[in-house]
Design an enzyme around this catalytic site. Structure first.
Site, PDB file in Angstrom:
ATOM      1  N   ASP A 100      -2.566  -4.927   0.630  1.00  0.00           N
ATOM      2  CA  ASP A 100      -1.853  -3.895   1.382  1.00  0.00           C
ATOM      3  C   ASP A 100      -0.481  -4.352   1.859  1.00  0.00           C
ATOM      4  O   ASP A 100       0.471  -3.572   1.865  1.00  0.00           O
ATOM      5  CB  ASP A 100      -2.693  -3.457   2.590  1.00  0.00           C
ATOM      6  CG  ASP A 100      -3.979  -2.769   2.170  1.00  0.00           C
ATOM      7  OD1 ASP A 100      -3.920  -1.921   1.265  1.00  0.00           O
ATOM      8  OD2 ASP A 100      -5.043  -3.101   2.726  1.00  0.00           O
TER       9      ASP A 100
ATOM     10  N   GLU B 296       0.840  -1.198   0.000  1.00  0.00           N
ATOM     11  CA  GLU B 296       0.000   0.000   0.000  1.00  0.00           C
ATOM     12  C   GLU B 296       0.877   1.251   0.000  1.00  0.00           C
ATOM     13  O   GLU B 296       1.918   1.303   0.660  1.00  0.00           O
ATOM     14  CB  GLU B 296      -0.909  -0.006   1.235  1.00  0.00           C
ATOM     15  CG  GLU B 296      -1.648   1.286   1.502  1.00  0.00           C
ATOM     16  CD  GLU B 296      -2.750   1.567   0.486  1.00  0.00           C
ATOM     17  OE1 GLU B 296      -3.605   2.411   0.766  1.00  0.00           O
ATOM     18  OE2 GLU B 296      -2.750   0.950  -0.594  1.00  0.00           O
TER      19      GLU B 296
END
Length: 252
Positions: free
Chosen positions: A108, A80
């Site tokens: 992420d 992320e």
């Protein structure tokens, strides 16, 4: 809200969020609630990773003051915050190296200890509802989901919370503090209420129209009340390494 975000979050978090929003054609000065939400989510991803390492025996350990002689590897790969091209490059590299299934959406984090991708969620709503939305979108049992709320609740795939209780408590405390500080400044209601947020968005658009081309002067001073919000979770070496990793490709 924009002033609050710039004072509340680490400058690197703000910079990465601005780049991410601009990549999708969004303006942090107008979509201020989204600006705050993305900064919060990105900070949680960094906090999730911080201080967690794998030693030479592939055992997971927590180190808060780094030993330069220790043979340590960061347990989590932070995906992320990278631009889409770089994010997919990292995902493909991990899949080729580990043999794990490639996800349909950019996750992420990657957990080198459990060998799985992780999707982090930060919600202003009920955790169960948001968890189901994430699960329905991802449609993969291979990606682990971990949801946090601003009220201290959390939910994770198969109740496997990955981190120790103390690490998760740091994240929950930070989220609760952000909520309290927003509320004290009259920002929380518009942050959680879509109707109020839409009204605020229209107000932001209207206020920018007459002076869109005028230069603006930005103050980088932090008010005494907000100094307590300065994130303490990122050590200087980690900050420098992350900045180099994320931002080195911006220069031609």
């Amino acid at each position: 809200m924009e002033d609050f975000v710039r004072q509340c979050f680490n400058p690197m978090i703000v910079e990465l969020t601005e780049k991410a929003m601009k990549e999708y054609g969004e303006d942090p000065k107008i979509e201020t609630n989204k600006f705050a939400a993305i900064c919060t989510h990105l900070e949680v991803c960094f906090m999730y990773s911080d201080f967690h390492f794998i030693d030479e025996r592939s055992e997971s350990i927590i180190v808060e003051s780094g030993d330069p002689n220790a043979l340590l590897k960061h347990r989590f790969e932070i995906i992320e915050g990278r631009d889409r091209t770089m994010a997919w490059t990292v995902v493909n590299s991990i899949c080729n190296t580990t043999g794990v299934e490639k996800p349909k959406f950019i996750p992420d984090l990657y957990d080198y200890k459990e060998n799985r991708f992780i999707e982090i969620g930060v919600t202003r709503r009920e955790v169960h509802t948001y968890y189901l939305e994430k699960a329905n979108k991802i449609k993969s049992e291979k990606t682990h989901i971990h949801i946090f709320s601003f009220t201290g609740e959390e939910m994770a795939t198969k109740a496997d919370y990955t981190l120790d209780e103390e690490s998760r408590a740091r994240i929950k405390t930070r989220l609760f503090t952000i909520r309290q500080e927003m509320a004290s400044r009259g920002l929380w209601d518009s942050f959680v209420n879509p109707r109020e947020a839409k009204r605020q968005l229209k107000k932001n658009l209207k206020s920018l129209e007459p002076c869109a081309d005028l230069p603006t002067k930005v103050s980088h001073r932090t008010s005494p009340a907000l100094k307590t919000l300065e994130p303490m979770w990122m050590d200087s070496n980690r900050t420098a390494a992350l900045r180099a990793s994320f931002l080195k490709c911006q220069k031609k």
